[in-house]
Design a protein around this motif. Structure first.
Motif, PDB file in Angstrom:
ATOM      1  N   ILE A 104       0.891  -1.332  -0.162  1.00 41.87           N
ATOM      2  CA  ILE A 104       0.251   0.168  -0.029  1.00 41.87           C
ATOM      3  C   ILE A 104       1.078   1.364   0.011  1.00 41.87           C
ATOM      4  O   ILE A 104       0.784   2.234  -0.625  1.00 41.87           O
ATOM      5  N   PHE A 105       1.841   1.123   1.034  1.00 38.11           N
ATOM      6  CA  PHE A 105       2.880   2.308   0.845  1.00 38.11           C
ATOM      7  C   PHE A 105       3.510   2.638  -0.387  1.00 38.11           C
ATOM      8  O   PHE A 105       3.845   3.776  -0.843  1.00 38.11           O
ATOM      9  N   ASP A 106       4.215   1.617  -1.229  1.00 36.49           N
ATOM     10  CA  ASP A 106       4.955   1.757  -2.368  1.00 36.49           C
ATOM     11  C   ASP A 106       4.023   2.022  -3.362  1.00 36.49           C
ATOM     12  O   ASP A 106       3.628   1.092  -4.205  1.00 36.49           O
ATOM     13  N   ARG A 107       3.773   3.224  -3.659  1.00 36.32           N
ATOM     14  CA  ARG A 107       2.733   3.832  -4.762  1.00 36.32           C
ATOM     15  C   ARG A 107       3.143   3.352  -6.154  1.00 36.32           C
ATOM     16  O   ARG A 107       2.411   3.101  -7.019  1.00 36.32           O
ATOM     17  N   ASP A 108       4.624   3.518  -6.334  1.00 37.09           N
ATOM     18  CA  ASP A 108       5.102   3.360  -7.589  1.00 37.09           C
ATOM     19  C   ASP A 108       5.562   2.121  -7.924  1.00 37.09           C
ATOM     20  O   ASP A 108       6.239   1.782  -8.943  1.00 37.09           O
ATOM     21  N   ASN A 109       5.474   1.255  -6.891  1.00 36.95           N
ATOM     22  CA  ASN A 109       5.743  -0.339  -7.087  1.00 36.95           C
ATOM     23  C   ASN A 109       7.022  -0.612  -7.482  1.00 36.95           C
ATOM     24  O   ASN A 109       7.549  -1.553  -8.432  1.00 36.95           O
ATOM     25  N   ASP A 110       7.980   0.165  -7.035  1.00 31.57           N
ATOM     26  CA  ASP A 110       9.478   0.130  -7.348  1.00 31.57           C
ATOM     27  C   ASP A 110      10.225  -0.779  -6.190  1.00 31.57           C
ATOM     28  O   ASP A 110      11.504  -0.629  -6.365  1.00 31.57           O
ATOM     29  N   SER A 111       9.501  -1.318  -5.249  1.00 31.82           N
ATOM     30  CA  SER A 111       9.960  -2.305  -4.361  1.00 31.82           C
ATOM     31  C   SER A 111      10.769  -1.352  -3.038  1.00 31.82           C
ATOM     32  O   SER A 111      11.572  -1.828  -2.614  1.00 31.82           O
ATOM     33  N   ALA A 112      10.485  -0.130  -3.038  1.00 31.41           N
ATOM     34  CA  ALA A 112      10.901   0.785  -2.021  1.00 31.41           C
ATOM     35  C   ALA A 112       9.915   1.765  -1.641  1.00 31.41           C
ATOM     36  O   ALA A 112       9.247   2.421  -2.458  1.00 31.41           O
ATOM     37  N   VAL A 113      10.084   2.364  -0.646  1.00 30.26           N
ATOM     38  CA  VAL A 113       9.084   3.390  -0.060  1.00 30.26           C
ATOM     39  C   VAL A 113       9.995   4.600   0.035  1.00 30.26           C
ATOM     40  O   VAL A 113      10.802   4.500   1.124  1.00 30.26           O
ATOM     41  N   SER A 114       9.598   5.666  -0.438  1.00 31.27           N
ATOM     42  CA  SER A 114      10.500   6.887  -0.585  1.00 31.27           C
ATOM     43  C   SER A 114       9.677   7.472   0.659  1.00 31.27           C
ATOM     44  O   SER A 114       8.805   7.233   0.950  1.00 31.27           O
ATOM     45  N   PRO A 115      10.432   8.722   1.233  1.00 33.09           N
ATOM     46  CA  PRO A 115       9.991   9.535   2.238  1.00 33.09           C
ATOM     47  C   PRO A 115       8.562  10.211   1.964  1.00 33.09           C
ATOM     48  O   PRO A 115       7.713  10.071   2.605  1.00 33.09           O
ATOM     49  N   ASP A 116       8.294  10.643   0.604  1.00 30.61           N
ATOM     50  CA  ASP A 116       7.148  11.070   0.312  1.00 30.61           C
ATOM     51  C   ASP A 116       5.972  10.072   0.067  1.00 30.61           C
ATOM     52  O   ASP A 116       4.938  10.423   0.531  1.00 30.61           O
ATOM     53  N   GLU A 117       6.351   8.615  -0.332  1.00 31.83           N
ATOM     54  CA  GLU A 117       5.305   7.941  -0.167  1.00 31.83           C
ATOM     55  C   GLU A 117       4.861   7.581   1.176  1.00 31.83           C
ATOM     56  O   GLU A 117       3.676   7.247   1.497  1.00 31.83           O
TER      57      GLU A 117
END
Length: 158
Positions: A104-117
């Motif tokens: 759910i957090f990983d909105r761009d599905n790049d297998s990482a959660v950025s601070p903005d996400e």
């Protein structure tokens, strides 16, 4: 009290008490988090308090300091509820809840959660929990509706 010390104190207390005597130790942990988040102690968690706490949580999860949170870092976060899940023999349920939250957090599905996400996920969860729409969370709203909190607590219940 620093986040690390606060959670360590809770875990040492909860692990010393038999599981049968802790019907909802996850809620007790969430109550400790709520008190920490409510920096001014007014019984209301403002967006500023929540985002500030979220920033410190993100920094403590991002163990390699690369500016992104991996699913493994999120699952292994030792100041969260992973130790409690292990103690209660609920590791598989906890790992599943973390994986779902990570997706759910990983909105761009790049297998990482950025601070903005991460900040966006916190805001979306707060908006969901804010039943009266006043732009802040009462402690009961946080405990009963903040999505990540509810998911992690549910994973701890046999």
């Amino acid at each position: 009290m620093a986040l690390k010390h606060l959670i360590a104190a809770f875990l040492s207390m909860s692990l010393a008490v038999p599981a049968a005597a802790q019907p909802d130790a996850g809620r007790a942990a969430a109550e400790i988090f709520a008190q920490e988040i409510d920096a001014d102690g007014d019984g209301v968690i403002s967006d500023t308090e929540l985002q500030g706490f979220g920033d410190s949580v993100f920094a403590s999860i991002d163990l390699d300091g690369d500016g992104a949170m991996s699913e493994e870092e999120m699952r292994d976060w030792r100041f969260g509820m992973s130790d409690l899940a292990e103690f209660r023999e609920r590791t598989q349920a906890y790992d599943t809840a973390v994986a779902m939250a990570f997706d759910i957090f990983d909105r761009d599905n790049d297998s990482a959660v950025s601070p903005d996400e991460h900040a966006a996920a916190i805001q979306a969860s707060a908006d969901y929990a804010d039943l009266d729409g006043d732009g802040a969370l009462s402690i009961p709203e946080y405990l009963d509706g903040f999505i990540f909190n509810v998911a992690m607590r549910s994973a701890l219940v046999p």
